[in-house]
Design a protein around this motif. Structure first.
Motif, PDB file in Angstrom:
ATOM      1  N   TYR A  52       0.858  -1.166   0.103  1.00  0.00           N
ATOM      2  CA  TYR A  52       0.148  -0.190   0.102  1.00  0.00           C
ATOM      3  C   TYR A  52       0.837   1.142   0.196  1.00  0.00           C
ATOM      4  O   TYR A  52       1.709   1.168   0.599  1.00  0.00           O
ATOM      5  N   TRP A  53       0.863   1.917  -0.743  1.00  0.00           N
ATOM      6  CA  TRP A  53       1.267   3.799  -0.457  1.00  0.00           C
ATOM      7  C   TRP A  53       0.014   4.844  -0.402  1.00  0.00           C
ATOM      8  O   TRP A  53      -0.583   4.772  -1.592  1.00  0.00           O
ATOM      9  N   ASN A  54       0.431   5.210   0.795  1.00  0.00           N
ATOM     10  CA  ASN A  54      -0.556   5.903   0.974  1.00  0.00           C
ATOM     11  C   ASN A  54      -2.189   5.511   0.580  1.00  0.00           C
ATOM     12  O   ASN A  54      -2.894   6.652   0.322  1.00  0.00           O
ATOM     13  N   GLU A  55      -1.726   4.519   2.254  1.00  0.00           N
ATOM     14  CA  GLU A  55      -3.694   3.728   2.166  1.00  0.00           C
ATOM     15  C   GLU A  55      -3.556   2.920   1.068  1.00  0.00           C
ATOM     16  O   GLU A  55      -5.035   3.097   0.871  1.00  0.00           O
ATOM     17  N   GLN A  56      -2.909   2.961  -0.508  1.00  0.00           N
ATOM     18  CA  GLN A  56      -3.904   2.988  -1.684  1.00  0.00           C
ATOM     19  C   GLN A  56      -2.869   1.501  -1.601  1.00  0.00           C
ATOM     20  O   GLN A  56      -2.465   2.034  -2.004  1.00  0.00           O
ATOM     21  N   SER A 105       6.723  10.971  -4.330  1.00  0.00           N
ATOM     22  CA  SER A 105       5.968  12.377  -4.568  1.00  0.00           C
ATOM     23  C   SER A 105       6.835  12.944  -3.062  1.00  0.00           C
ATOM     24  O   SER A 105       7.424  12.715  -2.473  1.00  0.00           O
ATOM     25  N   LEU A 114       5.507  13.351   2.356  1.00  0.00           N
ATOM     26  CA  LEU A 114       5.749  12.245   2.927  1.00  0.00           C
ATOM     27  C   LEU A 114       5.073  10.909   2.254  1.00  0.00           C
ATOM     28  O   LEU A 114       3.933  11.166   2.343  1.00  0.00           O
ATOM     29  N   ASN A 115       5.438   9.832   2.323  1.00  0.00           N
ATOM     30  CA  ASN A 115       5.168   8.785   1.117  1.00  0.00           C
ATOM     31  C   ASN A 115       4.964   7.565   2.637  1.00  0.00           C
ATOM     32  O   ASN A 115       6.639   7.316   2.977  1.00  0.00           O
ATOM     33  N   THR A 116       4.298   7.050   2.146  1.00  0.00           N
ATOM     34  CA  THR A 116       4.023   5.414   3.469  1.00  0.00           C
ATOM     35  C   THR A 116       4.037   4.093   2.149  1.00  0.00           C
ATOM     36  O   THR A 116       2.620   4.453   2.063  1.00  0.00           O
ATOM     37  N   LYS A 120       3.373   0.798   3.343  1.00  0.00           N
ATOM     38  CA  LYS A 120       2.584  -0.354   4.155  1.00  0.00           C
ATOM     39  C   LYS A 120       2.552  -1.763   3.109  1.00  0.00           C
ATOM     40  O   LYS A 120       2.847  -1.564   2.439  1.00  0.00           O
ATOM     41  N   THR A 153       5.254  -0.859   8.778  1.00  0.00           N
ATOM     42  CA  THR A 153       5.083   0.289   7.679  1.00  0.00           C
ATOM     43  C   THR A 153       6.735   1.368   7.041  1.00  0.00           C
ATOM     44  O   THR A 153       7.608   1.149   8.415  1.00  0.00           O
ATOM     45  N   ARG A 210       8.256   4.908   6.113  1.00  0.00           N
ATOM     46  CA  ARG A 210       7.821   6.249   5.635  1.00  0.00           C
ATOM     47  C   ARG A 210       9.002   6.959   5.174  1.00  0.00           C
ATOM     48  O   ARG A 210       9.874   6.807   5.661  1.00  0.00           O
TER      49      ARG A 210
END
Length: 85
Positions: free
Chosen positions: A36-40, A61, A64-66, A68, A82, A84
């Motif tokens: 998942y990238w930024n919850e997607q 981008s 902050l890029n998250t 998971k 996770t 970041r």
């Protein structure tokens, strides 16, 4: 962060000149992994090549890029990581 250098505890994270990263790591036989990238949800792998999963050229981008990772194994085993950037 500063002047073109970054430090990360995610040892397999390397940013390229085109602002993408490759996310790789070990994947045990019978396990599946979701990214998942930024919850997607952006990718899914199962039974990786040579015991590895690979998500190449993931976009990064500004800001902050998250990322998971969700690992699912037999029977009902779950692990999550996770990172970041």
């Amino acid at each position: 962060y500063g002047r073109g250098a970054a430090v990360s505890s995610f040892k397999n994270l390397v940013m390229s000149a085109n602002k993408t990263i490759d996310i790789t790591g070990p994947l045990l036989d019978g396990w599946q992994v979701e990214l998942y990238w930024n919850e997607q949800l952006v990718g899914y792998r199962q039974n990786g090549v040579n015991g590895q999963y690979n998500f190449p050229n993931m976009p990064v981008s500004y800001g902050l890029n998250t990322f998971k990772l969700g690992f699912y194994g037999p029977p009902a085993s779950v692990r999550r990581n996770t990172h970041r950037v």
